[in-house]
Scaffold this motif. Structure first.
Motif, PDB file in Angstrom:
ATOM      1  N   PHE A 181       0.843  -1.201   0.000  1.00  0.00           N
ATOM      2  CA  PHE A 181       0.000   0.000   0.000  1.00  0.00           C
ATOM      3  C   PHE A 181       0.879   1.253   0.000  1.00  0.00           C
TER       4      PHE A 181
ATOM      5  N   ALA B 120       3.341 -17.966   1.833  1.00  0.00           N
ATOM      6  CA  ALA B 120       3.106 -18.123   0.392  1.00  0.00           C
ATOM      7  C   ALA B 120       2.315 -16.941  -0.150  1.00  0.00           C
ATOM      8  N   HIS B 121       2.823 -16.309  -1.180  1.00  0.00           N
ATOM      9  CA  HIS B 121       2.101 -15.194  -1.817  1.00  0.00           C
ATOM     10  C   HIS B 121       1.880 -15.478  -3.296  1.00  0.00           C
ATOM     11  N   ILE B 122       0.639 -15.634  -3.653  1.00  0.00           N
ATOM     12  CA  ILE B 122       0.275 -15.868  -5.053  1.00  0.00           C
ATOM     13  C   ILE B 122      -0.566 -14.673  -5.497  1.00  0.00           C
TER      14      ILE B 122
ATOM     15  N   TYR C 163      -7.270  -7.946   3.366  1.00  0.00           N
ATOM     16  CA  TYR C 163      -7.029  -7.614   1.963  1.00  0.00           C
ATOM     17  C   TYR C 163      -6.046  -8.577   1.293  1.00  0.00           C
TER      18      TYR C 163
ATOM     19  N   ASP D  61      10.929   3.415  13.304  1.00  0.00           N
ATOM     20  CA  ASP D  61       9.556   3.262  13.800  1.00  0.00           C
ATOM     21  C   ASP D  61       8.897   4.630  13.962  1.00  0.00           C
TER      22      ASP D  61
ATOM     23  N   ASN E 288       4.929  -7.603   3.930  1.00  0.00           N
ATOM     24  CA  ASN E 288       4.730  -9.057   3.968  1.00  0.00           C
ATOM     25  C   ASN E 288       4.926  -9.740   2.626  1.00  0.00           C
TER      26      ASN E 288
ATOM     27  N   MET F 233      -3.359  -8.933  -2.105  1.00  0.00           N
ATOM     28  CA  MET F 233      -2.469  -7.938  -2.730  1.00  0.00           C
ATOM     29  C   MET F 233      -3.183  -7.075  -3.770  1.00  0.00           C
TER      30      MET F 233
ATOM     31  N   GLU G 165      10.099   2.786   7.405  1.00  0.00           N
ATOM     32  CA  GLU G 165       9.708   1.375   7.543  1.00  0.00           C
ATOM     33  C   GLU G 165      10.405   0.818   8.775  1.00  0.00           C
TER      34      GLU G 165
ATOM     35  N   ARG H 176      -3.747  -3.353   5.015  1.00  0.00           N
ATOM     36  CA  ARG H 176      -4.353  -4.407   5.831  1.00  0.00           C
ATOM     37  C   ARG H 176      -4.488  -3.997   7.297  1.00  0.00           C
TER      38      ARG H 176
HETATM   39  P1  FAD Z   1       2.119  -4.766   4.994  1.00  0.00           P
HETATM   40  O1  FAD Z   1       2.766  -5.618   3.982  1.00  0.00           O
HETATM   41  O2  FAD Z   1       1.898  -5.331   6.369  1.00  0.00           O
HETATM   42  O3  FAD Z   1       2.958  -3.424   5.110  1.00  0.00           O
HETATM   43  C1  FAD Z   1       2.856  -2.546   6.191  1.00  0.00           C
HETATM   44  C2  FAD Z   1       4.262  -2.130   6.561  1.00  0.00           C
HETATM   45  O4  FAD Z   1       4.207  -1.118   7.563  1.00  0.00           O
HETATM   46  C3  FAD Z   1       5.074  -3.290   7.153  1.00  0.00           C
HETATM   47  O5  FAD Z   1       6.256  -3.454   6.419  1.00  0.00           O
HETATM   48  C4  FAD Z   1       5.337  -2.845   8.592  1.00  0.00           C
HETATM   49  O6  FAD Z   1       6.590  -3.263   9.072  1.00  0.00           O
HETATM   50  C5  FAD Z   1       5.271  -1.328   8.452  1.00  0.00           C
HETATM   51  N1  FAD Z   1       4.937  -0.648   9.707  1.00  0.00           N
HETATM   52  C6  FAD Z   1       3.947  -0.952  10.569  1.00  0.00           C
HETATM   53  N2  FAD Z   1       3.976  -0.121  11.625  1.00  0.00           N
HETATM   54  C7  FAD Z   1       5.010   0.734  11.425  1.00  0.00           C
HETATM   55  C8  FAD Z   1       5.554   1.800  12.175  1.00  0.00           C
HETATM   56  N3  FAD Z   1       5.043   2.124  13.368  1.00  0.00           N
HETATM   57  N4  FAD Z   1       6.626   2.482  11.674  1.00  0.00           N
HETATM   58  C9  FAD Z   1       7.159   2.120  10.480  1.00  0.00           C
HETATM   59  N5  FAD Z   1       6.691   1.111   9.738  1.00  0.00           N
HETATM   60  C10 FAD Z   1       5.627   0.409  10.197  1.00  0.00           C
HETATM   61  N6  FAD Z   1      -2.300 -11.793  -0.666  1.00  0.00           N
HETATM   62  C11 FAD Z   1      -2.515 -12.278  -1.908  1.00  0.00           C
HETATM   63  O7  FAD Z   1      -2.994 -11.554  -2.784  1.00  0.00           O
HETATM   64  N7  FAD Z   1      -2.159 -13.572  -2.233  1.00  0.00           N
HETATM   65  C12 FAD Z   1      -1.613 -14.428  -1.317  1.00  0.00           C
HETATM   66  O8  FAD Z   1      -1.312 -15.577  -1.643  1.00  0.00           O
HETATM   67  C13 FAD Z   1      -1.398 -13.940   0.011  1.00  0.00           C
HETATM   68  N8  FAD Z   1      -0.867 -14.747   0.952  1.00  0.00           N
HETATM   69  C14 FAD Z   1      -0.655 -14.258   2.205  1.00  0.00           C
HETATM   70  C15 FAD Z   1      -0.086 -15.108   3.153  1.00  0.00           C
HETATM   71  C16 FAD Z   1       0.173 -14.638   4.435  1.00  0.00           C
HETATM   72  C17 FAD Z   1       0.783 -15.562   5.456  1.00  0.00           C
HETATM   73  C18 FAD Z   1      -0.171 -13.294   4.776  1.00  0.00           C
HETATM   74  C19 FAD Z   1       0.090 -12.781   6.172  1.00  0.00           C
HETATM   75  C20 FAD Z   1      -0.734 -12.451   3.838  1.00  0.00           C
HETATM   76  C21 FAD Z   1      -0.991 -12.915   2.543  1.00  0.00           C
HETATM   77  N9  FAD Z   1      -1.525 -12.088   1.557  1.00  0.00           N
HETATM   78  C22 FAD Z   1      -1.758 -12.585   0.294  1.00  0.00           C
HETATM   79  C23 FAD Z   1      -1.895 -10.669   1.849  1.00  0.00           C
HETATM   80  C24 FAD Z   1      -0.781  -9.683   1.508  1.00  0.00           C
HETATM   81  O9  FAD Z   1       0.357  -9.972   2.266  1.00  0.00           O
HETATM   82  C25 FAD Z   1      -1.293  -8.278   1.841  1.00  0.00           C
HETATM   83  O10 FAD Z   1      -2.468  -7.988   1.117  1.00  0.00           O
HETATM   84  C26 FAD Z   1      -0.298  -7.143   1.562  1.00  0.00           C
HETATM   85  O11 FAD Z   1       1.019  -7.505   1.788  1.00  0.00           O
HETATM   86  C27 FAD Z   1      -0.681  -5.977   2.440  1.00  0.00           C
HETATM   87  O12 FAD Z   1       0.117  -4.845   2.163  1.00  0.00           O
HETATM   88  P2  FAD Z   1       0.102  -3.645   3.176  1.00  0.00           P
HETATM   89  O13 FAD Z   1       0.987  -2.604   2.623  1.00  0.00           O
HETATM   90  O14 FAD Z   1      -1.285  -3.294   3.537  1.00  0.00           O
HETATM   91  O15 FAD Z   1       0.685  -4.260   4.550  1.00  0.00           O
END
Ligand code: FAD
Ligand code: UDP
Length: 371
Positions: free
Chosen positions: A12, A55-57, A352, A214, A39, A354, A31, A345
């Motif tokens: 995101f 696993a991420h597909i 959510y 952080d 993730n 990806m 970050e 998320r």
């Molecule tokens: P995140 O990837 O969680 O990014 C948020 C970031 O913010 C993190 O890096 C975190 O460290 C950082 N952060 C948080 N707090 C702070 C702070 N205070 N200061 C600085 N940084 C901070 N989706 C699919 O489409 N297909 C799949 O197969 C799939 N498999 C998955 C399997 C697992 C085990 C998991 C957990 C998720 C899966 N997903 C899958 C979902 C996918 O991972 C998410 O939709 C996507 O990564 C979310 O992106 P995001 O940016 O919202 O969150």
């Protein structure tokens, strides 16, 4: 031009940063982990792309999102077809004619449907109100007992009766011999891994990235120094848990490299009994058709656990209690809308995928830049 701070270099945050920079805005990304990509982070080990956080597909029916993500990587033709291991018995997923045939010996869709009809009569026509009832109404009691109950209760640490029905509706139920885990039009894994996608998004002179930082170490200063903040961490933490704590589900990943060419013959094997402490084993080389070290493979056992402070909050637990609390946090967030956008998320407390994260970030961009 407004000065933006993006908190979190996940999908995101990176999508927002890329789009803001494209429009000429300066963006600072912080970050807290020691790497970008959140993730979806992948790392190469012996020529194998290892999915560090499970696993991420990538799968979507949204053509705009599919074209968008293809700007940043070339995708292979991987189709997810996990298998379930229930005490040594192997079943195909998602629930389809192969599963029904192995379980009941039925051959035609009509036979499978009549078996399910017969088994779902335990519900006496009741509208499903929780995961257990939803599962039984979709696939009957045998599949619920062997392939769903044990896995679900391990994964969520709660009775399937206390979980929302939508979680099980993520999985297709199909009366064809088709083991594709998803119904979407587009699916694949980026060749060379996911990290490159985020790296390319952030590769712009207007974007500067700092890892191992952080936001909460200096929240007030960040809010003062930047015009706009995009926050993708935990929404309840942002408000110092003032209304109470939202619940999250965490995971422990145990990844090891072993001297075996092919450990389990599939990328994902789910352990659906209640006794095995892990939910699934991933063998990463199969995401890329066995590419990588000969005689070596990398596997990850995934152990679910309840989230506590200091753990990674991988999944929101979207039951009615947490959704109601999130709604109250969302009201607080709306009052800060002049300054802060909550996304992703954790920021939106939503399960959510990806593609949905990219779509949500692009939508936020449209609103932010009045397009
Ligand atoms: P995140 O990837 O969680 O990014 C948020 C970031 O913010 C993190 O890096 C975190 O460290 C950082 N952060 C948080 N707090 C702070 C702070 N205070 N200061 C600085 N940084 C901070 N989706 C699919 O489409 N297909 C799949 O197969 C799939 N498999 C998955 C399997 C697992 C085990 C998991 C957990 C998720 C899966 N997903 C899958 C979902 C996918 O991972 C998410 O939709 C996507 O990564 C979310 O992106 P995001 O940016 O919202 O969150
Ligand atoms: N599920 C199950 N048995 C399986 C796979 C999944 O009961 O073999 C249920 C479980 O409740 C899980 C949900 O279906 O949480 C969604 O599965 P999905 O594979 O989408 O989970 P994710 O990859 O997001 O963890």
């Amino acid at each position: 031009m407004a000065k933006y701070l993006v908190v979190g270099a996940g999908l995101f945050g990176a999508t927002f940063a890329y789009e803001a920079a494209k429009r000429g805005h300066e963006v600072k990304v912080i970050e807290k982990r020691d790497h970008v990509a959140g993730n979806i982070y992948t790392k190469e080990v012996d020529g194998i792309q290892v999915h560090q956080y499970g696993a991420h597909i990538f799968h979507t029916s949204n053509k705009t999102v599919w074209n968008y993500v293809n700007q940043f990587a070339e995708f292979n033709r991987y189709t997810n077809s996990p298998v379930a291991n229930f005490n040594g018995e192997i079943y195909n997923l998602p629930f389809n004619m192969n599963t029904f045939n192995k379980l009941w010996g039925v051959v035609t869709p009509e036979q499978a449907k009549s078996k399910i009809e017969e088994q779902k009569s335990v519900l006496h026509g009741k509208r499903p109100e929780n995961l257990e009832e939803q599962a039984i109404s979709l696939v009957g009691t045998d599949i619920y007992e062997k392939l769903i109950k044990g896995y679900t209760e391990k994964q969520w640490g709660r009775s399937a009766k206390e979980l929302p029905a939508f979680i099980i509706r993520r999985l297709p139920v199909r009366f064809t011999y088709d083991n594709n885990y998803f119904n979407d039009s587009y699916q694949g894994i980026p060749m060379g891994g996911y990290t490159q996608i985020v790296e390319k998004m952030l590769d712009n002179d207007l974007i500067s990235v700092s890892t191992s930082v952080d936001f909460f170490a200096d929240k007030d200063k960040y809010l003062k120094d930047y015009d706009r903040v995009v926050f993708t961490g935990m929404i309840d933490q942002y408000f110092d848990y003032c209304l109470g704590e939202l619940e999250y589900r965490s995971l422990r990943f145990e990844t090891k490299e072993i001297d075996v060419d092919n450990f389990q013959g599939n990328a994902v094997v789910n352990y659906t009994d209640s006794k095995t402490p892990y939910t699934r084993i991933i063998e990463h080389k199969h995401f890329d058709f066995g590419k990588g070290g000969k005689g070596k493979t990398v596997i990850t056992h995934e152990y679910p656990k309840e989230w506590k402070h200091g753990d990674e909050p991988y999944y929101p637990v979207n039951n009615s209690k947490n959704n109601a609390l999130y709604k109250s946090y969302k009201e607080l967030a709306d009052k800060e809308a002049e300054k802060v956008i909550f996304g992703g998320r954790l920021g939106q407390y939503r399960y959510y995928n990806m593609d949905q994260v990219i779509a949500a970030a692009l939508n936020t961009v449209k609103i932010e830049f009045g397009e």
